[in-house]
Every structure is written in structure tokens, then in C-alpha cells.
Design an enzyme around this catalytic site. Structure first.
Site, PDB file in Angstrom:
ATOM      1  N   GLY A 193       0.767  -1.448   0.096  1.00 16.08           N
ATOM      2  CA  GLY A 193      -0.022   0.079  -0.140  1.00 16.08           C
ATOM      3  C   GLY A 193       0.896   1.312  -0.101  1.00 16.08           C
ATOM      4  O   GLY A 193       1.950   1.219  -0.744  1.00 16.08           O
ATOM      5  N   CYS A 194       0.327   2.288   0.570  1.00 13.35           N
ATOM      6  CA  CYS A 194       1.127   3.512   0.791  1.00 13.35           C
ATOM      7  C   CYS A 194       2.610   3.396   1.375  1.00 13.35           C
ATOM      8  O   CYS A 194       2.568   2.758   2.287  1.00 13.35           O
ATOM      9  CB  CYS A 194       0.462   4.464   1.604  1.00 13.35           C
ATOM     10  SG  CYS A 194       1.311   6.051   2.049  1.00 13.35           S
TER      11      CYS A 194
END
Length: 233
Positions: A36-37
Site C-alpha cells: 500500500g502507501c
């Protein structure tokens, strides 16, 4: 968290401007993950045992020289240098599986997928085996992709060690600049602790290696006590 002016005066400056490891091991190995981020993984792995340095960036796609604003088909990822005498690929995979949701559906969007990028057959097999074990613990199907690593493009300087850079007075007191962050042992470790990862005990045990002033160490300790912050806000 802002620094009181009277506290800032006692910070002092870190004696090694780029914060490299004093005695880097002869053998350094690498691992690359997408969770993800990338701000969260940068902190997570940064202060994990055996980690020497980290850098965030983009990989997995065909677009040449991607940027955050023109990512193309690439994925946000973290590239890790580690000491194989202190940790191993299996330990890093354990952190990978425990610290994000690998069942998230992304519906064709590639920026925040879960992925393991392997460099050799051993890494590929370990990734596959651990994914099979992880699937037994979950009801929903794991969507993590296991892919050969191709080109890794460094993200922009403002993404590197993002949490550390949010504390600008402290950051400057360390003698670091944004261009130093991808190669800095100090920045990786401090960013990890300032993100709420690691423990007070672990931090105190490596203070002699980090060579912080007493005021700098106290500031980081306060952030460790506050705990983990959100990854992308």
C-alpha cells in the site's frame, strides 16, 4: 509535534552529516515489498532488527522514469538493505504479512497493491510458501502478487523518510538533507522510531550506535511513547 524553542537550543548537531553506518557489514542483502502507501513500510522496516537503510519508490510497471504524479502502471514499494548476520528474508516476510491487509481488492489499480518482488529462486519459494501459510489464517483470498523485481525507481525526496521530514527542526539538527535520506542508516532508524515502530528498549539499546545528543534522544522517546501514526495522513 512541534519543538519548543527553548528545547531546540539544546539539540546540537549530529557529527556525521549523512548518517551512514559506522561499520557497515561486508555482505548486504536486499528485499523489495509493496504494502500500500509506502510511508508506512518505510517506518516499519526502518527500525526493524538488522536493517541498514531503506528507500521508497516505484516498480513493477512498464513506464520509464515514473513520478508520483505520473505513475503509470507502477506500484509504490520499499527497497530494503539488510545485514544477513542480523536478520533474514524470512523475518522480513513475517513483518510483511503481519503489517498490512494482503486480501484487499484493487480492481485494476496498481498503485497500492500488495506485492513481493523477488531477486532469486530462493526468495520466490519463500514468498510462495509463506503466502500459502498465511492463506490458512484468512477467510478471504490473498491478492498479493509475487513477481520478479525489474527496475526500481526512487521516489521523490519528499517521500523519503516522510515522518522524519515532518519534524523539520529536529531533521535539520541531525545535519541531514533530503538528498541524504536514501543512503542514511541514521535516517532509516530514526524515521522508524518516530513513526511509532520499535520499542523504547530497542531504541535505548542502539543509542550508542545512533550517537544522538541527550535532547535528540529524549525527543524521539516521546514520539515512541505516543505510538504509531496513520500511514498516509
Amino acid at each position: 509535534m512541534s519543538l519548543p524553542r527553548q528545547f531546540l537550543r539544546f539539540f546540537g548537531f549530529f557529527p556525521n552529516p549523512i548518517g551512514r553506518m559506522a561499520n557497515e557489514p561486508e555482505k548486504v542483502e536486499k528485499a523489495t515489498f509493496a504494502m500500500g502507501c509506502f510511508w508506512g513500510p518505510d517506518g516499519l522496516f526502518g527500525c526493524a532488527p538488522g536493517i541498514i537503510r531503506t528507500r521508497v519508490g516505484y516498480t513493477g510497471g512498464k513506464k520509464e522514469n515514473p513520478t508520483y504524479k505520473s505513475l503509470g502502471d507502477h506500484t509504490e514499494a520499499i527497497d530494503i538493505d539488510y545485514d544477513p548476520q542480523q536478520t533474514n528474508y524470512s523475518n522480513l516476510l513475517e513483518l510483511f504479512w503481519k503489517n498490512h491487509d494482503p486480501t484487499t481488492q484493487h480492481h485494476g489499480e496498481r498503485q497500492y497493491i500488495s506485492a513481493i518482488y523477488y531477486r532469486n529462486e530462493d526468495e520466490q519459494k519463500l514468498a510462495q510458501n509463506t503466502m500459502q501459510e498465511e492463506q490458512k489464517k484468512r477467510k478471504r483470498p490473498i491478492t498479493t502478487e509475487i513477481l520478479p523485481l525489474k527496475t526500481f525507481y526512487d521516489a521523490e525526496d519528499y517521500h523519503q523518510k516522510y515522518r522524519l521530514q515532518q519534524h523539520q527542526e529536529f531533521f535539520r539538527a541531525l545535519g541531514l538533507s533530503p538528498k541524504d535520506l536514501k543512503g542514511s542508516f541514521l535516517a532509516a532508524r530514526i524515521n522508524g522510531y518516530m513513526s511509532g515502530n520499535g520499542t523504547l528498549q530497542g531504541f535505548e539499546e542502539e543509542l550508542t550506535v545512533l550517537r544522538l545528543t541527550e535532547a535528540q534522544a529524549d525527543y524521539v522517546k516521546k514520539l515512541i511513547v505516543i505510538g504509531k501514526r496513520g500511514e498516509c495522513h
